[in-house]
Design an enzyme around this catalytic site. Structure first.
Site, PDB file in Angstrom:
ATOM      1  N   ASP A  65       8.091   6.161  -3.912  1.00  0.00           N
ATOM      2  CA  ASP A  65       9.349   6.855  -3.663  1.00  0.00           C
ATOM      3  C   ASP A  65       9.799   7.661  -4.870  1.00  0.00           C
ATOM      4  O   ASP A  65      10.743   8.455  -4.768  1.00  0.00           O
ATOM      5  CB  ASP A  65      10.435   5.847  -3.285  1.00  0.00           C
TER       6      ASP A  65
ATOM      7  N   ASP B 123       4.775   6.004   5.892  1.00  0.00           N
ATOM      8  CA  ASP B 123       5.877   5.087   5.589  1.00  0.00           C
ATOM      9  C   ASP B 123       6.566   4.612   6.871  1.00  0.00           C
ATOM     10  O   ASP B 123       6.799   3.417   7.067  1.00  0.00           O
ATOM     11  CB  ASP B 123       6.898   5.785   4.680  1.00  0.00           C
TER      12      ASP B 123
END
Length: 482
Positions: free
Chosen positions: A393, A333
């Protein structure tokens, strides 16, 4: 040279007048726009999109005087257009663009003799303006300050925490059913094979992260083709996930259990109708996915079902695998959000470009929970009408929450791991939103969620003196898993 987002407020000639707002891009170094409509001056809009205004001879004599003029983007510079429009008496210049809106850049000193506001607007918005408001339109420009906080984030927070909490609880229920099952050799072997199909080992974790990296890079370069592959996969996976979620609920209702036989198999009629309903929901979303008024609700429902099914089905065998998975995806990420801008030619983040649709592609990846922004701003109109949270997420920390719940079940520890990790996830989400509000730029949520959940789970295991068992998995897992 900086570019700023603003709003064009258009008003029709009806009684009462119909109004609508549109996105504009302007340069605050050249002109200062009012922050509210209270101080804005309205001008009659003159539509000259049949010309690019690269010479004064292209415009009819006297038609621009004291008006707001819209022309097409062409080969000449914004400065040349502005000087011509100003010399012909225009009070505002709008430049319509059929391509993606970009920064208005020219030397600031060259614009010292230009006093009229200059802004870029989408050509599609000019067409929409005529359809909605008619041919007689009055317009003005203003640029309200960005809101410090948008309440759509509260909705995103509730959806995310609900999904992670329910997914972890559902995984624990499935684990409890396995433990209570009759421990005959045949049934144990059947369960063992089933668990092998849904368990992440450290090797498969690394392979999964590599596939994610390769897929993201391929999407960046071949987005306009692969986006439809992702949409197709999402429709199939979300329909199956919605079926699994609703079937688990229907299974608790002792009515409508009549069965039909087909191909030597019997199936409940209500499950047939449920399957048709789930397929229909996915198809309706696929057809109307670009309808911003309501399609986001259906996408969120399908997305929540997808995340729930993923968290419940995919099992982490131990805390070691959780650490590897969450750690690698955190690096993934951060790299694709913060490091890739130094590598790409246009200086843009690969992650952000793919999420937004590279090169102005209108198709968006259906891998996010999205909620319309509730605070009115230029960003809402220009490029971010929704607050977004990626499925990753939710799913990635959710797998750790699910492991904590199953560990609680296996060790009979009164849900202490599950509750602690869920609270840590909620705290990580709040921290993400705080940083987002302070920095006013998109954030990789895993940067805050991963440390919160991993550190909290580790502290609970250390405090209870169960770190070795928590790290390697319970004796029940070690006893029969490969």
């Amino acid at each position: 040279v900086a570019a700023d987002e603003g709003i064009l407020h258009a008003s029709g000639s009806g009684v009462p007048p119909v109004t609508k707002d549109y996105c504009i891009i302007y340069n605050s170094n050249w002109v200062s726009l009012p922050k509210t409509l209270d101080n804005a001056t309205f001008r009659t809009l003159e539509n000259l999109t049949s010309t690019v205004l690269c010479s004064s001879s292209e415009a009819p004599s006297g038609v621009m005087k004291d008006k707001a003029v819209v022309v097409m983007r062409g080969n000449c510079t914004f400065l040349e257009k502005a000087r011509i429009a100003q010399s012909l008496g225009a009070k505002m210049l709008l430049i319509a663009s059929k391509s993606r809106l970009s920064a208005i850049s020219d030397n600031k000193t060259d614009f010292e003799d230009v006093t009229l506001p200059v802004a870029l607007i989408r050509y599609s918005d000019i067409v929409d303006m005529q359809l909605v408001l008619g041919n007689e339109v009055n317009v003005t420009l203003y640029s309200p300050p960005l809101p410090e906080f948008d309440y759509s984030m509260v909705v995103i927070f509730l959806i995310a925490v609900f999904t992670v909490t329910l997914g972890g609880y559902w995984s624990g229920v499935a684990e409890l059913e396995n433990l209570k099952a009759v421990a005959s050799p045949g049934e144990r072997e059947t369960r063992r094979k089933k668990e092998e199909n849904v368990t992440f080992t450290p090797v498969t974790v690394i392979l999964f992260v590599v596939i994610c990296c390769v897929m993201l890079v391929l999407l960046y370069f071949f987005y306009k083709w692969l986006v439809y592959v992702i949409i197709s996969v999402f429709c199939l996976a979300s329909a199956m996930s919605l079926y699994n979620c609703l079937a688990a609920l229907i299974g608790e209702i002792p009515i409508g259990q009549c069965r039909v036989t087909c191909c030597n198999k019997t199936i409940e009629v209500r499950l047939i109708f449920l399957a048709l309903f789930c397929i229909a929901a996915a198809v309706v979303w696929a057809v109307f996915r670009n309808e911003d008024r309501w399609a986001w609700i259906l996408q969120d429902i399908l997305g929540v079902a997808f995340c729930l099914n993923f968290i419940k089905t995919l099992k982490m065998p131990n805390f070691k695998s959780c650490v590897i998975l969450l750690g690698l995806l955190l690096l993934y990420d951060v790299f694709f959000v913060f490091i890739t801008p130094f590598i790409t030619k246009n200086g843009a983040s690969i992650m952000v470009e793919v999420a937004a649709g590279p090169f102005g592609n209108s198709e968006k990846l259906p891998v996010v929970i999205r909620v319309p922004r509730l605070e009115h701003s230029a960003s809402t109109l220009c490029d971010l009408p929704f607050s977004l949270l990626g499925f990753g997420d939710i799913i990635v920390p959710g797998l750790l929450v699910a492991y904590c719940r199953r560990f609680d079940v296996q060790t009979r520890s009164s849900s202490v791991y599950y509750i602690s990790c869920t609270i840590a996830y909620a705290v990580g989400m709040v921290l993400t939103f705080v940083v987002l509000a302070l920095m006013k730029m998109g954030q990789p949520a895993l940067l805050y969620l991963v440390p919160c959940t991993l550190i909290t789970s580790s502290l609970v295991a250390w405090r209870r003196k169960e770190m070795k068992k928590f790290w390697k998995g319970s004796s029940y897992q070690v006893g029969w898993m490969p």
